[in-house]
Design a protein around this motif. Structure first.
Motif, PDB file in Angstrom:
ATOM      1  N   PHE A  12     -11.837 -22.591  -1.714  1.00  0.00           N
ATOM      2  CA  PHE A  12     -13.198 -22.222  -2.099  1.00  0.00           C
ATOM      3  C   PHE A  12     -14.213 -23.180  -1.480  1.00  0.00           C
ATOM      4  O   PHE A  12     -15.284 -22.768  -1.029  1.00  0.00           O
ATOM      5  N   TYR A  13     -13.858 -24.459  -1.448  1.00  0.00           N
ATOM      6  CA  TYR A  13     -14.770 -25.438  -0.850  1.00  0.00           C
ATOM      7  C   TYR A  13     -14.834 -25.285   0.668  1.00  0.00           C
ATOM      8  O   TYR A  13     -15.897 -25.390   1.280  1.00  0.00           O
ATOM      9  N   ILE A  14     -13.693 -25.013   1.290  1.00  0.00           N
ATOM     10  CA  ILE A  14     -13.676 -24.832   2.742  1.00  0.00           C
ATOM     11  C   ILE A  14     -14.531 -23.641   3.158  1.00  0.00           C
ATOM     12  O   ILE A  14     -15.305 -23.708   4.123  1.00  0.00           O
ATOM     13  N   PHE A  15     -14.417 -22.528   2.401  1.00  0.00           N
ATOM     14  CA  PHE A  15     -15.153 -21.313   2.760  1.00  0.00           C
ATOM     15  C   PHE A  15     -16.656 -21.426   2.500  1.00  0.00           C
ATOM     16  O   PHE A  15     -17.419 -20.515   2.844  1.00  0.00           O
ATOM     17  N   ARG A  16     -17.090 -22.541   1.905  1.00  0.00           N
ATOM     18  CA  ARG A  16     -18.522 -22.792   1.793  1.00  0.00           C
ATOM     19  C   ARG A  16     -19.165 -22.996   3.158  1.00  0.00           C
ATOM     20  O   ARG A  16     -20.385 -22.943   3.300  1.00  0.00           O
ATOM     21  N   LEU A  17     -18.338 -23.243   4.161  1.00  0.00           N
ATOM     22  CA  LEU A  17     -18.853 -23.409   5.513  1.00  0.00           C
ATOM     23  C   LEU A  17     -19.374 -22.092   6.076  1.00  0.00           C
ATOM     24  O   LEU A  17     -20.145 -22.079   7.043  1.00  0.00           O
ATOM     25  N   PHE A  18     -18.936 -20.981   5.477  1.00  0.00           N
ATOM     26  CA  PHE A  18     -19.368 -19.658   5.937  1.00  0.00           C
ATOM     27  C   PHE A  18     -20.601 -19.220   5.153  1.00  0.00           C
ATOM     28  O   PHE A  18     -20.729 -19.520   3.962  1.00  0.00           O
ATOM     29  N   PRO A  19     -21.508 -18.491   5.777  1.00  0.00           N
ATOM     30  CA  PRO A  19     -22.725 -18.060   5.076  1.00  0.00           C
ATOM     31  C   PRO A  19     -22.432 -17.015   4.001  1.00  0.00           C
ATOM     32  O   PRO A  19     -21.478 -16.241   4.103  1.00  0.00           O
ATOM     33  N   ILE A  20     -23.265 -16.987   2.984  1.00  0.00           N
ATOM     34  CA  ILE A  20     -23.189 -15.961   1.955  1.00  0.00           C
ATOM     35  C   ILE A  20     -23.757 -14.665   2.522  1.00  0.00           C
ATOM     36  O   ILE A  20     -24.819 -14.650   3.120  1.00  0.00           O
ATOM     37  N   LYS A  21     -22.997 -13.574   2.339  1.00  0.00           N
ATOM     38  CA  LYS A  21     -23.452 -12.261   2.796  1.00  0.00           C
ATOM     39  C   LYS A  21     -24.268 -11.640   1.674  1.00  0.00           C
ATOM     40  O   LYS A  21     -23.740 -11.338   0.598  1.00  0.00           O
ATOM     41  N   ARG A 105     -21.052 -20.888  -5.685  1.00  0.00           N
ATOM     42  CA  ARG A 105     -22.068 -21.589  -4.909  1.00  0.00           C
ATOM     43  C   ARG A 105     -23.456 -21.377  -5.535  1.00  0.00           C
ATOM     44  O   ARG A 105     -23.670 -20.428  -6.293  1.00  0.00           O
ATOM     45  N   LYS A 106     -24.389 -22.234  -5.198  1.00  0.00           N
ATOM     46  CA  LYS A 106     -25.712 -22.226  -5.828  1.00  0.00           C
ATOM     47  C   LYS A 106     -26.440 -20.896  -5.652  1.00  0.00           C
ATOM     48  O   LYS A 106     -27.146 -20.449  -6.546  1.00  0.00           O
ATOM     49  N   LYS A 107     -26.310 -20.255  -4.521  1.00  0.00           N
ATOM     50  CA  LYS A 107     -27.065 -19.040  -4.258  1.00  0.00           C
ATOM     51  C   LYS A 107     -26.290 -17.768  -4.608  1.00  0.00           C
ATOM     52  O   LYS A 107     -26.733 -16.665  -4.299  1.00  0.00           O
TER      53      LYS A 107
END
Length: 385
Positions: A12-21, A105-107
């Motif tokens: 989950f932390y690693i995939f924070r590198l990808f933008p939120i769709k 994530r925050k958003k």
């Protein structure tokens, strides 16, 4: 390959590198079950609005063979793919507590629809001492992540506020899964009967009991019913030819059900994906302490309860509703159930139903909950475009 615990948390932390769709909506139902409950009815409303692929709807499930409508992407439960989808989605929708390793994530925006509603069982903080530390910690973590709870009544609103470790927004919109009771649904019964190979019309007596804490195979006797006698008196009282359905709670669905299925006119519908469709199709519902009959009561059809182990159940989990206010006739044995059915009075029942839902519970439901929730989803998506 499935990923749990610390590995899943790390992913989950690693995939924070990808933008939120921004238009991605991820739905989970009962930790990986099929197309059902509140998520289903929200998804169906989203699909109505999904012109020009406005939404990217993702359903996380263990049941990859089940049918899902066109427009919904299906991904395996607790897989690398599902973790990626959750980590990059704008909106989460779930009806069960998310595991401690899931990180929002925050958003991102999390809509908790919960799987229960009006019902007699004490839940969450009311029975914190018997739920176990691991569950309580996950529940608190889930409530910290949640942005919105959905309530169908004053009763559930107050539950969420008092007992769910939650201080955020509660939307008084009704329950999306209850919308089906307010619309034309005549084809649902035939669809269910046909899926089971029953081609001629039958009336359905659904028995849907809840679980007991720490159950084993040897405890299943509590679910045995005198089906022949019950269906005979039901036929005499209400007319028609009847069959029985049994739907067990997910917590005990893996136990040896052969111990309670003996009659060839009683069918196991535990794995049918949508409980609401079963309630719509049923002509009578019997439960012990499950909240399902409180959804069913909205149909106006006869609902009954059987509480043969009430004293033991109170010691283990207890009830939050006074039995005197519950509108459904309550039996302590099959013998008493038969007597109650023989003397059932529709007029008395209808008045009790009305008084309970509107005067006691403060019901909000009116068939538009899914629309209201999808309006909120549109608002969240549009705020970030």
């Amino acid at each position: 390959m499935t990923f749990k615990g610390e590995i899943a948390k790390l992913l989950f932390y690693i995939f924070r590198l990808f933008p939120i769709k921004n238009n991605k909506i991820v739905i989970d139902n009962y930790a990986g079950k099929g197309f059902g409950d509140n998520g289903k009815y929200i998804a169906l409303e989203l699909l109505k609005r999904n012109d020009k692929n406005k939404y990217d709807i993702v359903w996380i499930t263990k049941d990859l063979e089940s049918h899902f409508p066109k427009g919904i992407r299906v991904v395996p439960y607790i897989s690398l793919k599902s973790i990626y989808e959750q980590a990059t989605a704008k909106i989460w929708i779930d009806n069960l507590r998310k595991a401690y390793y899931i990180r929002k994530r925050k958003k991102q925006y999390y809509i908790m629809t919960w799987h229960g509603g009006i019902g007699p069982k004490k839940i969450e903080k009311e029975v914190e001492d018997i739920l176990g530390k691991e569950y309580v910690n996950s529940a608190k973590h889930d409530s910290r992540m949640a942005d919105l709870f959905l309530a169908e009544s004053d009763f559930t609103y107050n539950k969420y506020r008092k007992f769910f470790w939650y201080s955020g927004e509660i939307l008084k919109c009704g329950s999306p899964r209850q919308d089906v009771f307010f619309h034309d649904n005549k084809v649902i019964k035939q669809k269910i009967l046909s899926s089971m190979g029953i081609n001629n019309y039958k009336k359905i007596f659904l028995y849907a009991p809840t679980f007991r804490d720490n159950m084993s195979e040897n405890d299943l006797y509590i679910y045995k019913r005198q089906w022949k006698r019950i269906l005979t008196v039901v036929s005499q009282k209400f007319g028609g030819e009847w069959i029985g359905f049994i739907r067990l709670h997910p917590n005990i669905a893996k136990l040896d059900k052969n111990r309670i299925f003996e009659e060839d006119y009683v069918y196991d519908v535990t794995n049918y994906p949508d409980m609401q469709e079963l309630l719509v199709a049923s002509d009578i519902v019997l439960t012990d302490y499950s909240s399902c009959v409180y959804d069913f009561g909205l149909t106006g059809k006869p609902g009954f309860m059987i509480a043969e182990d009430i004293e033991l159940y109170k010691k283990q989990r207890d009830l939050c509703l006074d039995l005197n206010v519950i509108p459904f006739p309550i039996a302590s044995s099959d013998e008493e159930l038969v007597h109650i059915i023989e003397n059932f009075d529709y007029d008395v029942y209808s008045k009790k139903i009305h008084d309970f839902y509107y005067n006691y519970c403060g019901l909000y439901s009116g068939g538009h909950a899914s629309e209201i929730v999808c309006d909120r989803i549109d608002q969240i998506i549009n705020e970030n475009m």
